[in-house]
Design a protein around this motif. Structure first.
Motif, short mmCIF file in Angstrom:
data_model
loop_
_atom_site.label_atom_id
_atom_site.label_comp_id
_atom_site.label_asym_id
_atom_site.label_seq_id
_atom_site.Cartn_x
_atom_site.Cartn_y
_atom_site.Cartn_z
N GLN A 22 13.33 68.27 19.25
CA GLN A 22 14.47 68.95 18.65
C GLN A 22 14.48 70.45 18.91
O GLN A 22 15.28 71.18 18.33
CB GLN A 22 14.49 68.69 17.14
CG GLN A 22 14.74 67.26 16.80
CD GLN A 22 14.78 67.03 15.30
OE1 GLN A 22 15.00 67.96 14.52
NE2 GLN A 22 14.57 65.81 14.88
N TRP B 85 23.67 81.59 17.65
CA TRP B 85 24.16 82.37 18.80
C TRP B 85 25.65 82.66 18.69
O TRP B 85 26.09 83.79 18.93
CB TRP B 85 23.86 81.64 20.10
CG TRP B 85 22.43 81.74 20.52
CD1 TRP B 85 21.48 80.77 20.44
CD2 TRP B 85 21.77 82.89 21.08
NE1 TRP B 85 20.28 81.24 20.90
CE2 TRP B 85 20.43 82.53 21.31
CE3 TRP B 85 22.19 84.17 21.38
CZ2 TRP B 85 19.50 83.43 21.84
CZ3 TRP B 85 21.27 85.06 21.92
CH2 TRP B 85 19.95 84.68 22.14
N SER C 26 15.28 71.98 21.72
CA SER C 26 16.31 72.39 22.67
C SER C 26 17.58 72.85 21.96
O SER C 26 17.96 72.35 20.90
CB SER C 26 16.66 71.23 23.61
OG SER C 26 17.74 71.57 24.43
N LEU C 27 18.26 73.79 22.57
CA LEU C 27 19.53 74.30 22.05
C LEU C 27 20.61 73.23 22.10
O LEU C 27 21.56 73.27 21.33
CB LEU C 27 19.95 75.52 22.88
CG LEU C 27 21.11 76.34 22.39
CD1 LEU C 27 20.75 77.03 21.09
CD2 LEU C 27 21.47 77.38 23.43
N ARG C 28 20.46 72.26 22.97
CA ARG C 28 21.48 71.22 23.16
C ARG C 28 21.37 70.05 22.18
O ARG C 28 22.18 69.14 22.21
CB ARG C 28 21.38 70.67 24.57
CG ARG C 28 21.67 71.70 25.62
CD ARG C 28 21.57 71.09 27.01
NE ARG C 28 21.72 72.10 28.00
CZ ARG C 28 20.76 72.52 28.80
NH1 ARG C 28 19.56 71.97 28.73
NH2 ARG C 28 20.99 73.46 29.68
N VAL C 29 20.37 70.05 21.31
CA VAL C 29 20.13 68.93 20.40
C VAL C 29 20.70 69.26 19.03
O VAL C 29 20.39 70.29 18.45
CB VAL C 29 18.61 68.64 20.29
CG1 VAL C 29 18.35 67.53 19.30
CG2 VAL C 29 18.04 68.30 21.64
N ARG C 30 21.54 68.35 18.51
CA ARG C 30 22.08 68.52 17.17
C ARG C 30 21.05 68.09 16.13
O ARG C 30 20.22 67.22 16.37
CB ARG C 30 23.34 67.67 17.00
CG ARG C 30 24.49 68.22 17.82
CD ARG C 30 25.70 67.38 17.65
NE ARG C 30 26.36 67.76 16.39
CZ ARG C 30 27.57 67.38 16.08
NH1 ARG C 30 28.25 66.61 16.88
NH2 ARG C 30 28.11 67.76 14.95
N TRP D 88 24.89 71.89 14.27
CA TRP D 88 24.47 72.80 15.33
C TRP D 88 23.59 73.93 14.81
O TRP D 88 23.15 74.77 15.56
CB TRP D 88 25.67 73.35 16.07
CG TRP D 88 26.35 72.30 16.87
CD1 TRP D 88 27.56 71.76 16.63
CD2 TRP D 88 25.83 71.64 18.03
NE1 TRP D 88 27.83 70.79 17.56
CE2 TRP D 88 26.80 70.70 18.43
CE3 TRP D 88 24.65 71.72 18.75
CZ2 TRP D 88 26.61 69.88 19.54
CZ3 TRP D 88 24.47 70.91 19.85
CH2 TRP D 88 25.44 70.01 20.24
N ASP E 67 11.06 78.21 18.84
CA ASP E 67 12.18 77.49 18.27
C ASP E 67 12.98 78.31 17.27
O ASP E 67 14.11 77.98 16.98
CB ASP E 67 11.64 76.22 17.59
CG ASP E 67 12.74 75.29 17.15
OD1 ASP E 67 13.75 75.21 17.86
OD2 ASP E 67 12.57 74.67 16.10
N HIS F 192 16.98 79.54 17.61
CA HIS F 192 17.63 79.05 18.81
C HIS F 192 18.57 77.90 18.45
O HIS F 192 18.27 76.75 18.70
CB HIS F 192 16.59 78.60 19.83
CG HIS F 192 15.80 79.74 20.38
ND1 HIS F 192 15.32 79.75 21.64
CD2 HIS F 192 15.43 80.91 19.84
CE1 HIS F 192 14.67 80.88 21.86
NE2 HIS F 192 14.73 81.59 20.77
N THR F 193 19.71 78.25 17.86
CA THR F 193 20.70 77.25 17.51
C THR F 193 22.06 77.71 18.00
O THR F 193 22.32 78.91 18.15
CB THR F 193 20.77 77.02 15.99
OG1 THR F 193 21.22 78.20 15.36
CG2 THR F 193 19.43 76.60 15.43
N VAL F 194 22.94 76.77 18.22
CA VAL F 194 24.30 77.10 18.63
C VAL F 194 24.98 77.91 17.53
O VAL F 194 25.67 78.90 17.80
CB VAL F 194 25.09 75.81 18.96
CG1 VAL F 194 26.54 76.12 19.22
CG2 VAL F 194 24.47 75.11 20.16
#
Length: 125
Positions: free
Chosen positions: A72, A15, A74-78, A61, A7, A10-12
């Protein structure tokens, strides 16, 4: 081995900030090779990487460091706690969000250690 090893970072926000900073570094490098406006332009792009990352973090994000519940990862989860602020986060303090310390353990969403090799294990309720 820690249970949140898959984990970290791994955040928007992480990246996107890294991509913008890499683009700024490339433009600065071109400027160093002879295109003089590239130096100033590249430094400006690298400075904007800080702002882009900060805005995305405040928008949810970017997640706080440390272990989080498996749902939480996943990269897609805020991040649900971003609006209140993260405890000990300099960026949140700059925005006026103080944050409250998270409890040491949350029994509703356990942090499950991942297996040594492969993807994280599924949580069975």
């Amino acid at each position: 081995m820690s249970g949140h090893q898959y984990d970290e970072g791994h955040t928007v926000a992480g990246w996107v900030g890294t991509a913008v900073a890499a683009a700024g570094t490339a433009v600065t490098g071109v400027g160093m090779c002879g295109w003089r406006p590239g130096i100033a332009l590249g430094l400006g792009v690298m400075a904007s990487a800080v702002l882009v990352t900060w805005v995305l973090h405040l928008a949810g994000w970017g997640k706080p460091s440390g272990p989080r519940p498996v749902d939480q990862w996943s990269l897609r989860v805020r991040d649900r706690s971003a609006r209140a602020g993260h405890a000990g986060c300099f960026g949140c303090r700059l925005a006026g969000r103080r944050g409250v310390p998270r409890p040491a353990s949350d029994s509703s969403q356990p942090v499950v250690p991942a297996p040594e090799a492969g993807l994280p294990a599924e949580v069975s309720s």
